[in-house]
Motif scaffolding. Structure first.
Motif, mmCIF file in Angstrom:
data_model
loop_
_atom_site.group_PDB
_atom_site.id
_atom_site.type_symbol
_atom_site.label_atom_id
_atom_site.label_comp_id
_atom_site.label_asym_id
_atom_site.label_seq_id
_atom_site.Cartn_x
_atom_site.Cartn_y
_atom_site.Cartn_z
ATOM 1 N N ARG A 148 0.934 -1.118 0.038
ATOM 2 C CA ARG A 148 0.125 -0.134 -0.162
ATOM 3 C C ARG A 148 0.852 1.191 0.021
ATOM 4 N N ARG A 149 2.102 1.433 0.782
ATOM 5 C CA ARG A 149 2.713 2.364 1.006
ATOM 6 C C ARG A 149 3.721 2.592 -0.438
ATOM 7 N N TRP A 150 4.026 1.341 -0.922
ATOM 8 C CA TRP A 150 4.645 1.628 -2.267
ATOM 9 C C TRP A 150 3.962 2.030 -3.425
ATOM 10 N N LEU A 151 2.747 1.611 -3.347
ATOM 11 C CA LEU A 151 1.746 1.980 -4.570
ATOM 12 C C LEU A 151 1.372 3.496 -4.460
ATOM 13 N N ALA A 152 1.169 3.851 -3.059
ATOM 14 C CA ALA A 152 0.818 5.161 -2.977
ATOM 15 C C ALA A 152 1.978 6.404 -3.455
ATOM 16 N N HIS A 153 2.990 5.779 -3.662
ATOM 17 C CA HIS A 153 4.187 6.614 -4.353
ATOM 18 C C HIS A 153 4.143 6.355 -5.926
ATOM 19 N N LEU A 154 3.502 5.378 -6.439
ATOM 20 C CA LEU A 154 3.381 5.073 -7.833
ATOM 21 C C LEU A 154 2.310 5.369 -8.580
ATOM 22 N N GLU A 155 1.115 5.693 -7.658
ATOM 23 C CA GLU A 155 0.012 6.139 -8.378
ATOM 24 C C GLU A 155 -0.896 7.075 -7.812
ATOM 25 N N GLU A 156 -1.682 7.863 -8.294
ATOM 26 C CA GLU A 156 -2.513 8.951 -7.570
ATOM 27 C C GLU A 156 -3.569 8.183 -6.788
ATOM 28 N N PRO A 157 -4.020 8.418 -6.021
ATOM 29 C CA PRO A 157 -5.602 7.757 -5.261
ATOM 30 C C PRO A 157 -6.434 8.214 -6.066
ATOM 31 N N PRO A 158 -7.523 7.174 -6.036
ATOM 32 C CA PRO A 158 -8.725 7.223 -6.881
ATOM 33 C C PRO A 158 -9.430 8.483 -6.584
ATOM 34 N N ALA A 159 -10.240 8.923 -7.364
ATOM 35 C CA ALA A 159 -10.901 10.187 -7.430
ATOM 36 C C ALA A 159 -12.320 10.274 -6.439
ATOM 37 N N GLY A 160 -12.712 9.055 -6.368
ATOM 38 C CA GLY A 160 -14.037 8.968 -5.800
ATOM 39 C C GLY A 160 -14.210 7.444 -5.280
ATOM 40 N N PRO A 161 -15.377 7.331 -4.794
ATOM 41 C CA PRO A 161 -15.462 5.842 -4.239
ATOM 42 C C PRO A 161 -15.671 4.822 -5.197
#
Length: 171
Positions: free
Chosen positions: A158-171
């Motif tokens: 989860r931490r690694w992915l947070a550095h590689l992609e933007e969080p989703p815009a909505g639910p």
């Protein structure tokens, strides 16, 4: 470093250490194992989809529609976005699923010019059965890890992915 016997990735690492002692090749352990685990786990997941007569892409489309909630429908563009497939690839999947009676295309209730794809009753029954077996299979695969390892792995990824992609815009 590990209580496990050397694996293929160790052999590759050792060969590079021998051939290129000037480089720190330790990242190859993470990336090599991640790639090999992904390949093996995908084989295990796809085997369950096949038991239900589905390919991996078919499962993705049906699961995306099912988790949307009633009326279990999305536009083709939304399906492509949720499954990371091109619109052309999505059309082929939908054609195949429609021919099998698992989805149907219909006019959008919110935009008379737009079309949506929705699950049929047969499609909903199939994805419910396949998803039940899929989740059981995921539990089986994670049970191969020691207690607590799945939670640690999830947190690290989860931490690694947070550095590689933007969080989703909505639910």
């Amino acid at each position: 470093m590990s209580d496990l016997p050397p694996d293929f990735v160790d052999q590759v690492h050792d060969a590079w250490v021998r051939e290129r002692p000037d480089l720190d090749v330790t990242p190859q352990g993470v990336f090599g194992r991640l790639r090999r685990v992904t390949h093996r786990v995908t084989e295990e997941l796809v085997a369950v989809y096949r038991e239900h007569g589905l390919a991996e892409g078919d499962f993705d489309v049906l699961a995306t529609l099912r988790r949307a909630g009633a009326p279990y429908a999305h536009s083709c563009g939304e399906l492509a976005e949720h499954t990371l497939v091109t619109s052309g690839g999505m059309t082929k999947r939908i054609d195949r699923l429609e021919a099998a009676g698992l989805v149907r295309r219909r006019v959008s209730e919110t935009d008379g010019r737009g079309r949506v794809v929705e699950l049929t009753e047969q499609g909903r029954a199939l994805i419910d059965a396949a998803f039940t077996d899929h989740v059981a299979n995921q539990h089986r695969l994670l049970a191969m890890l020691d207690d607590g390892d799945a939670e640690v792995l999830d947190r690290v990824l989860r931490r690694w992915l947070a550095h590689l992609e933007e969080p989703p815009a909505g639910p």
